[in-house]
Design an enzyme around this catalytic site. Structure first.
Site, PDB file in Angstrom:
ATOM      1  CG  HIS A 179      -0.403   0.211   2.520  1.00  0.00           C
ATOM      2  ND1 HIS A 179       0.232  -0.781   3.225  1.00  0.00           N
ATOM      3  CD2 HIS A 179      -0.330   1.330   3.306  1.00  0.00           C
ATOM      4  CE1 HIS A 179       0.652  -0.292   4.387  1.00  0.00           C
ATOM      5  NE2 HIS A 179       0.328   0.992   4.448  1.00  0.00           N
ATOM      6  CG  ASP A 180       2.379   3.205   3.056  1.00  0.00           C
ATOM      7  OD1 ASP A 180       1.452   3.893   2.570  1.00  0.00           O
ATOM      8  OD2 ASP A 180       2.506   2.991   4.273  1.00  0.00           O
ATOM      9  CE  LYS A 205       4.126   6.642   3.424  1.00  0.00           C
ATOM     10  NZ  LYS A 205       4.144   6.275   4.839  1.00  0.00           N
TER      11      LYS A 205
HETATM   12 FE   FE2 Z   1      -0.288   5.224   3.141  1.00  0.00          FE
HETATM   13 FE   FE2 Z   2       0.784   2.845   5.673  1.00  0.00          FE
END
Ligand code: FE2
Ligand code: FE2
Length: 379
Positions: free
Chosen positions: A251-252, A255
Protein backbone atom coordinates in the site's frame (compact mmCIF):
# COMPACT_ATOMS: atom_id res chain seq x y z
CA UNK A 1 -20.42 -32.11 -14.43
CA UNK A 2 -22.53 -33.99 -16.92
CA UNK A 3 -21.92 -33.69 -20.61
CA UNK A 4 -24.15 -35.41 -23.09
CA UNK A 5 -22.49 -36.77 -26.19
CA UNK A 6 -24.44 -35.67 -29.20
CA UNK A 7 -23.94 -35.75 -32.90
CA UNK A 8 -25.08 -33.28 -35.52
CA UNK A 9 -28.38 -31.86 -34.40
CA UNK A 10 -28.38 -33.20 -30.90
CA UNK A 11 -29.33 -36.82 -31.53
CA UNK A 12 -27.60 -39.04 -28.98
CA UNK A 13 -24.83 -41.26 -30.29
CA UNK A 14 -25.52 -44.87 -29.38
CA UNK A 15 -22.69 -46.08 -27.20
CA UNK A 16 -21.54 -49.43 -26.05
CA UNK A 17 -21.63 -50.18 -22.33
CA UNK A 18 -17.86 -50.04 -21.98
CA UNK A 19 -17.81 -46.58 -23.53
CA UNK A 20 -20.47 -45.51 -21.08
CA UNK A 21 -18.36 -46.64 -18.18
CA UNK A 22 -15.24 -44.99 -19.60
CA UNK A 23 -17.23 -41.84 -20.07
CA UNK A 24 -18.50 -41.92 -16.46
CA UNK A 25 -15.00 -42.41 -15.17
CA UNK A 26 -13.63 -39.55 -17.22
CA UNK A 27 -16.41 -37.28 -15.96
CA UNK A 28 -15.29 -38.19 -12.45
CA UNK A 29 -11.72 -37.17 -13.31
CA UNK A 30 -12.79 -33.88 -14.85
CA UNK A 31 -14.87 -33.05 -11.78
CA UNK A 32 -11.92 -33.61 -9.48
CA UNK A 33 -9.48 -31.54 -11.57
CA UNK A 34 -10.83 -28.22 -10.36
CA UNK A 35 -9.57 -28.79 -6.83
CA UNK A 36 -6.15 -29.91 -8.00
CA UNK A 37 -5.02 -26.41 -8.97
CA UNK A 38 -5.25 -25.21 -5.40
CA UNK A 39 -2.92 -27.87 -4.04
CA UNK A 40 0.83 -27.60 -3.78
CA UNK A 41 2.92 -29.80 -6.06
CA UNK A 42 3.28 -32.71 -3.65
CA UNK A 43 -0.40 -32.80 -2.64
CA UNK A 44 -1.35 -32.49 -6.29
CA UNK A 45 0.63 -35.61 -7.19
CA UNK A 46 -0.64 -37.43 -4.12
CA UNK A 47 -4.23 -36.73 -5.10
CA UNK A 48 -3.52 -37.82 -8.66
CA UNK A 49 -2.04 -41.06 -7.36
CA UNK A 50 -4.99 -41.72 -5.05
CA UNK A 51 -7.38 -40.83 -7.87
CA UNK A 52 -5.93 -43.66 -9.94
CA UNK A 53 -7.15 -46.19 -7.35
CA UNK A 54 -10.64 -44.71 -7.43
CA UNK A 55 -10.73 -45.02 -11.20
CA UNK A 56 -9.19 -48.47 -11.30
CA UNK A 57 -10.55 -50.34 -8.30
CA UNK A 58 -8.98 -53.64 -9.42
CA UNK A 59 -5.55 -52.24 -8.49
CA UNK A 60 -4.37 -53.87 -5.29
CA UNK A 61 -1.09 -52.02 -4.85
CA UNK A 62 0.67 -49.19 -6.57
CA UNK A 63 3.41 -46.62 -6.56
CA UNK A 64 4.27 -43.26 -8.00
CA UNK A 65 7.85 -42.64 -9.09
CA UNK A 66 9.01 -39.11 -9.76
CA UNK A 67 11.87 -38.27 -12.08
CA UNK A 68 14.15 -35.77 -10.34
CA UNK A 69 16.26 -35.03 -13.41
CA UNK A 70 18.64 -37.90 -12.72
CA UNK A 71 16.74 -40.80 -11.23
CA UNK A 72 13.24 -42.09 -10.81
CA UNK A 73 12.47 -42.25 -7.11
CA UNK A 74 9.32 -43.43 -5.34
CA UNK A 75 7.27 -40.65 -3.77
CA UNK A 76 4.00 -42.38 -2.92
CA UNK A 77 2.89 -45.94 -2.49
CA UNK A 78 -0.18 -47.88 -1.59
CA UNK A 79 -0.01 -51.43 -0.27
CA UNK A 80 3.81 -51.39 -0.14
CA UNK A 81 6.13 -50.67 2.75
CA UNK A 82 7.40 -47.26 1.68
CA UNK A 83 10.71 -47.61 3.53
CA UNK A 84 11.43 -50.78 1.54
CA UNK A 85 10.21 -49.28 -1.75
CA UNK A 86 12.49 -46.26 -1.18
CA UNK A 87 15.51 -48.50 -1.75
CA UNK A 88 14.55 -48.64 -5.43
CA UNK A 89 15.62 -45.93 -7.84
CA UNK A 90 16.37 -46.09 -11.54
CA UNK A 91 18.08 -43.96 -14.13
CA UNK A 92 16.29 -43.34 -17.45
CA UNK A 93 18.83 -45.50 -19.30
CA UNK A 94 17.86 -48.50 -17.20
CA UNK A 95 14.60 -50.22 -17.95
CA UNK A 96 12.16 -48.98 -15.41
CA UNK A 97 11.93 -51.76 -12.85
CA UNK A 98 11.02 -54.42 -15.32
CA UNK A 99 9.02 -52.30 -17.69
CA UNK A 100 9.91 -50.87 -21.01
CA UNK A 101 9.16 -47.18 -20.92
CA UNK A 102 9.81 -45.71 -24.31
CA UNK A 103 10.60 -42.15 -23.35
CA UNK A 104 10.26 -40.90 -26.89
CA UNK A 105 6.74 -42.24 -27.06
CA UNK A 106 3.53 -40.34 -26.29
CA UNK A 107 1.40 -41.11 -23.28
CA UNK A 108 0.30 -44.70 -23.36
CA UNK A 109 -0.72 -47.08 -20.64
CA UNK A 110 1.03 -50.45 -20.78
CA UNK A 111 0.36 -53.71 -19.05
CA UNK A 112 3.07 -56.23 -18.21
CA UNK A 113 2.87 -59.66 -16.66
CA UNK A 114 5.86 -60.28 -14.45
CA UNK A 115 6.21 -64.02 -14.17
CA UNK A 116 9.57 -63.81 -12.48
CA UNK A 117 12.37 -61.24 -12.22
CA UNK A 118 15.48 -61.79 -14.26
CA UNK A 119 18.23 -62.35 -11.71
CA UNK A 120 20.91 -61.50 -14.28
CA UNK A 121 19.43 -58.10 -14.90
CA UNK A 122 19.10 -56.98 -11.29
CA UNK A 123 21.68 -56.99 -8.51
CA UNK A 124 21.07 -59.22 -5.47
CA UNK A 125 19.95 -56.26 -3.26
CA UNK A 126 17.33 -55.23 -5.80
CA UNK A 127 16.12 -58.81 -6.07
CA UNK A 128 15.91 -58.98 -2.25
CA UNK A 129 13.91 -55.73 -2.26
CA UNK A 130 11.50 -57.14 -4.86
CA UNK A 131 11.03 -60.22 -2.69
CA UNK A 132 10.35 -58.10 0.37
CA UNK A 133 7.82 -56.02 -1.54
CA UNK A 134 6.17 -59.10 -2.99
CA UNK A 135 6.97 -57.97 -6.53
CA UNK A 136 9.42 -60.71 -7.42
CA UNK A 137 6.97 -62.78 -9.41
CA UNK A 138 3.36 -63.50 -10.30
CA UNK A 139 1.70 -60.14 -10.83
CA UNK A 140 0.49 -57.77 -13.50
CA UNK A 141 1.50 -54.15 -13.62
CA UNK A 142 -0.44 -51.43 -15.39
CA UNK A 143 1.51 -48.21 -15.75
CA UNK A 144 1.57 -44.89 -17.54
CA UNK A 145 3.89 -41.89 -17.57
CA UNK A 146 3.08 -38.32 -16.60
CA UNK A 147 4.82 -36.02 -19.06
CA UNK A 148 5.73 -32.35 -18.86
CA UNK A 149 7.02 -30.65 -22.02
CA UNK A 150 7.51 -34.02 -23.66
CA UNK A 151 9.65 -35.34 -20.83
CA UNK A 152 8.63 -38.03 -18.40
CA UNK A 153 8.11 -36.39 -15.01
CA UNK A 154 6.68 -39.37 -13.20
CA UNK A 155 5.23 -42.80 -13.55
CA UNK A 156 2.06 -44.23 -12.03
CA UNK A 157 2.15 -47.96 -11.67
CA UNK A 158 -0.68 -50.15 -10.40
CA UNK A 159 -0.37 -53.80 -9.54
CA UNK A 160 -2.77 -56.69 -9.51
CA UNK A 161 -1.75 -60.03 -8.14
CA UNK A 162 -3.95 -62.09 -10.44
CA UNK A 163 -2.67 -63.43 -13.70
CA UNK A 164 -5.82 -62.36 -15.47
CA UNK A 165 -4.58 -58.79 -15.29
CA UNK A 166 -6.66 -55.66 -15.59
CA UNK A 167 -9.89 -55.23 -17.57
CA UNK A 168 -9.41 -53.63 -20.96
CA UNK A 169 -11.35 -50.58 -19.81
CA UNK A 170 -8.86 -49.91 -17.00
CA UNK A 171 -6.01 -49.59 -19.45
CA UNK A 172 -7.96 -47.02 -21.45
CA UNK A 173 -8.95 -45.16 -18.29
CA UNK A 174 -5.35 -44.96 -17.06
CA UNK A 175 -4.20 -43.76 -20.46
CA UNK A 176 -6.74 -40.92 -20.60
CA UNK A 177 -6.08 -40.12 -16.96
CA UNK A 178 -2.32 -39.86 -17.56
CA UNK A 179 -2.91 -37.60 -20.57
CA UNK A 180 -5.23 -35.27 -18.69
CA UNK A 181 -3.03 -35.16 -15.63
CA UNK A 182 0.05 -34.47 -17.76
CA UNK A 183 -1.71 -31.50 -19.29
CA UNK A 184 -2.85 -30.27 -15.91
CA UNK A 185 0.50 -30.84 -14.26
CA UNK A 186 2.29 -28.85 -16.98
CA UNK A 187 -0.09 -25.95 -16.49
CA UNK A 188 0.23 -26.18 -12.74
CA UNK A 189 4.04 -26.06 -12.85
CA UNK A 190 3.81 -23.02 -15.09
CA UNK A 191 1.34 -21.38 -12.73
CA UNK A 192 3.56 -22.15 -9.69
CA UNK A 193 6.52 -20.54 -11.47
CA UNK A 194 4.45 -17.42 -12.14
CA UNK A 195 3.24 -17.32 -8.53
CA UNK A 196 6.75 -17.55 -7.14
CA UNK A 197 7.98 -14.86 -9.53
CA UNK A 198 5.09 -12.67 -8.43
CA UNK A 199 5.92 -13.28 -4.74
CA UNK A 200 9.55 -12.31 -5.39
CA UNK A 201 8.45 -9.08 -7.06
CA UNK A 202 6.16 -8.24 -4.14
CA UNK A 203 8.80 -8.94 -1.52
CA UNK A 204 11.50 -6.97 -3.31
CA UNK A 205 9.14 -4.00 -3.58
CA UNK A 206 8.42 -4.27 0.16
CA UNK A 207 12.17 -4.34 0.88
CA UNK A 208 12.61 -1.29 -1.34
CA UNK A 209 10.06 0.64 0.75
CA UNK A 210 11.79 -0.41 3.95
CA UNK A 211 15.18 0.76 2.67
CA UNK A 212 13.72 4.13 1.71
CA UNK A 213 11.71 4.51 4.86
CA UNK A 214 13.40 2.63 7.68
CA UNK A 215 11.19 4.61 10.02
CA UNK A 216 8.34 2.29 9.11
CA UNK A 217 10.36 -0.93 9.36
CA UNK A 218 7.97 -3.87 9.31
CA UNK A 219 4.93 -1.62 8.79
CA UNK A 220 3.88 -3.20 5.48
CA UNK A 221 4.11 -6.74 6.84
CA UNK A 222 2.19 -5.88 10.00
CA UNK A 223 -0.55 -4.11 8.03
CA UNK A 224 -0.78 -7.16 5.77
CA UNK A 225 -1.12 -9.42 8.82
CA UNK A 226 -3.88 -7.27 10.36
CA UNK A 227 -5.65 -6.96 7.00
CA UNK A 228 -5.74 -10.73 6.57
CA UNK A 229 -7.28 -11.19 10.04
CA UNK A 230 -9.83 -8.42 9.50
CA UNK A 231 -10.71 -9.66 6.00
CA UNK A 232 -11.19 -13.20 7.31
CA UNK A 233 -13.51 -11.87 10.04
CA UNK A 234 -15.54 -10.24 7.28
CA UNK A 235 -15.96 -13.69 5.76
CA UNK A 236 -13.63 -12.99 2.82
CA UNK A 237 -11.50 -15.81 1.51
CA UNK A 238 -9.52 -17.12 -1.46
CA UNK A 239 -8.34 -14.71 -4.11
CA UNK A 240 -10.13 -11.70 -2.59
CA UNK A 241 -8.34 -12.16 0.73
CA UNK A 242 -5.01 -12.76 -1.02
CA UNK A 243 -5.42 -9.56 -3.04
CA UNK A 244 -6.16 -7.59 0.14
CA UNK A 245 -3.04 -9.01 1.76
CA UNK A 246 -0.86 -8.22 -1.27
CA UNK A 247 -2.31 -4.72 -1.56
CA UNK A 248 -1.65 -4.22 2.17
CA UNK A 249 1.97 -5.29 1.69
CA UNK A 250 2.32 -2.78 -1.12
CA UNK A 251 0.00 0.00 0.00
CA UNK A 252 2.84 2.43 0.68
CA UNK A 253 5.00 1.48 -2.30
CA UNK A 254 4.23 4.93 -3.73
CA UNK A 255 6.41 6.42 -1.00
CA UNK A 256 9.29 5.46 -3.28
CA UNK A 257 8.37 8.61 -5.17
CA UNK A 258 8.47 10.88 -2.10
CA UNK A 259 11.80 12.54 -1.15
CA UNK A 260 13.61 10.67 1.64
CA UNK A 261 14.14 13.89 3.69
CA UNK A 262 10.38 14.20 3.96
CA UNK A 263 9.85 10.54 4.79
CA UNK A 264 12.60 10.61 7.41
CA UNK A 265 11.76 14.01 8.87
CA UNK A 266 11.62 13.57 12.63
CA UNK A 267 9.20 16.45 13.26
CA UNK A 268 5.70 17.07 11.96
CA UNK A 269 5.45 17.88 8.25
CA UNK A 270 4.88 21.31 6.74
CA UNK A 271 1.70 21.57 4.59
CA UNK A 272 3.72 21.50 1.34
CA UNK A 273 5.57 18.41 2.47
CA UNK A 274 2.33 16.75 3.48
CA UNK A 275 0.99 17.38 -0.04
CA UNK A 276 3.95 15.44 -1.42
CA UNK A 277 3.31 12.53 0.96
CA UNK A 278 -0.33 12.54 -0.14
CA UNK A 279 0.76 11.65 -3.64
CA UNK A 280 1.90 8.19 -2.56
CA UNK A 281 -1.39 6.39 -3.39
CA UNK A 282 -1.29 7.77 -6.93
CA UNK A 283 2.40 6.80 -7.21
CA UNK A 284 1.48 3.28 -6.04
CA UNK A 285 -1.16 3.01 -8.74
CA UNK A 286 1.45 4.01 -11.34
CA UNK A 287 4.04 1.51 -10.10
CA UNK A 288 1.65 -1.40 -9.63
CA UNK A 289 -0.48 -0.58 -12.66
CA UNK A 290 2.23 -2.10 -14.85
CA UNK A 291 1.70 -5.57 -13.38
CA UNK A 292 -0.75 -7.85 -15.18
CA UNK A 293 -3.46 -9.25 -12.92
CA UNK A 294 -2.96 -6.52 -10.30
CA UNK A 295 -6.10 -4.50 -11.17
CA UNK A 296 -7.84 -5.07 -7.82
CA UNK A 297 -4.58 -4.66 -5.88
CA UNK A 298 -3.97 -1.31 -7.60
CA UNK A 299 -7.47 -0.17 -6.67
CA UNK A 300 -7.02 -1.09 -2.99
CA UNK A 301 -3.58 0.55 -2.75
CA UNK A 302 -4.86 3.68 -4.50
CA UNK A 303 -7.80 3.99 -2.09
CA UNK A 304 -6.16 3.16 1.23
CA UNK A 305 -6.34 6.79 2.47
CA UNK A 306 -9.99 7.34 1.58
CA UNK A 307 -12.22 7.72 4.64
CA UNK A 308 -15.76 6.46 5.15
CA UNK A 309 -16.98 10.04 5.79
CA UNK A 310 -15.44 11.32 2.55
CA UNK A 311 -12.69 13.37 4.22
CA UNK A 312 -9.83 11.22 2.94
CA UNK A 313 -7.70 11.38 -0.19
CA UNK A 314 -6.92 11.19 -3.14
CA UNK A 315 -10.56 11.66 -4.24
CA UNK A 316 -12.60 12.09 -1.06
CA UNK A 317 -14.78 9.10 -1.93
CA UNK A 318 -17.44 8.29 0.60
CA UNK A 319 -19.15 5.24 2.12
CA UNK A 320 -19.57 2.05 0.19
CA UNK A 321 -18.17 3.55 -3.00
CA UNK A 322 -14.75 2.90 -1.45
CA UNK A 323 -13.91 -0.77 -2.09
CA UNK A 324 -14.18 -2.88 1.06
CA UNK A 325 -10.63 -4.21 0.53
CA UNK A 326 -9.30 -0.64 0.72
CA UNK A 327 -11.34 0.01 3.87
CA UNK A 328 -9.86 -3.09 5.50
CA UNK A 329 -6.33 -1.87 4.72
CA UNK A 330 -7.21 1.63 5.89
CA UNK A 331 -8.22 0.45 9.35
CA UNK A 332 -5.24 -1.96 9.57
CA UNK A 333 -2.90 0.88 8.53
CA UNK A 334 -4.34 3.19 11.19
CA UNK A 335 -3.98 0.54 13.90
CA UNK A 336 -0.32 -0.05 13.04
CA UNK A 337 0.39 3.69 12.89
CA UNK A 338 -1.15 4.20 16.33
CA UNK A 339 0.68 1.27 17.92
CA UNK A 340 4.07 2.31 16.47
CA UNK A 341 6.34 4.79 18.15
CA UNK A 342 6.91 8.14 16.47
CA UNK A 343 9.64 10.62 17.37
CA UNK A 344 6.94 13.09 18.40
CA UNK A 345 4.75 10.63 20.40
CA UNK A 346 5.00 7.25 22.11
CA UNK A 347 3.34 4.07 20.82
CA UNK A 348 -0.25 3.50 21.85
CA UNK A 349 -1.34 0.15 23.30
CA UNK A 350 -3.43 -2.09 21.03
CA UNK A 351 -6.38 -1.67 23.42
CA UNK A 352 -6.25 2.13 23.10
CA UNK A 353 -5.87 1.87 19.32
CA UNK A 354 -8.96 -0.35 19.15
CA UNK A 355 -10.87 2.16 21.29
CA UNK A 356 -9.92 4.81 18.74
CA UNK A 357 -11.15 2.50 15.95
CA UNK A 358 -14.49 2.05 17.78
CA UNK A 359 -14.76 5.83 18.14
CA UNK A 360 -13.95 6.40 14.48
CA UNK A 361 -16.46 3.82 13.22
CA UNK A 362 -18.84 5.46 10.79
CA UNK A 363 -16.59 8.52 10.34
CA UNK A 364 -12.98 7.61 9.61
CA UNK A 365 -13.67 3.88 9.28
CA UNK A 366 -16.30 1.78 7.56
CA UNK A 367 -18.48 0.37 10.38
CA UNK A 368 -18.12 -3.18 9.04
CA UNK A 369 -14.34 -2.95 8.79
CA UNK A 370 -14.11 -1.34 12.24
CA UNK A 371 -16.30 -4.03 13.80
CA UNK A 372 -14.28 -6.78 12.13
CA UNK A 373 -11.02 -5.19 13.35
CA UNK A 374 -12.32 -5.13 16.93
CA UNK A 375 -13.45 -8.74 16.69
CA UNK A 376 -10.20 -9.88 15.04
CA UNK A 377 -7.66 -8.01 17.14
CA UNK A 378 -9.14 -7.63 20.64
CA UNK A 379 -7.39 -10.08 22.96
FE1 FE2 B 1 -0.29 5.22 3.14
FE1 FE2 C 1 0.78 2.85 5.67
Amino acid sequence: MTVKATKGHGAPIPRRREDDRLYDKLSLIIDSLDDLYRLDKRDFLKKVFEGAFELIPEAEKGSFFEFDGELYRPVFARGYDFAVLSRLSFSPSEAFIDFEVDVSDGIRACETLIEGRDSERFDPETIATFRELGTYEGFVSLYAPIRVDGRVAGLISLERFARSGFPRLSRKVLEYYARLISEFYSQKLFQDKETSLYRDVVSSLVSAIEVMDSYTQGHARRVAGYSRLIGAKLGLSGRELEDIETAALLHDVGKLGVPTEILKKPSRLEPGEYEQVKRHPANAAKILGEIRGFERIVEYAYRHHERYDGLGYPDGLRGDVIPLGAQVIQVADAIDAMTSERSYRPAMSIESALEAVALGSGSQFHPLAARAALAALAS
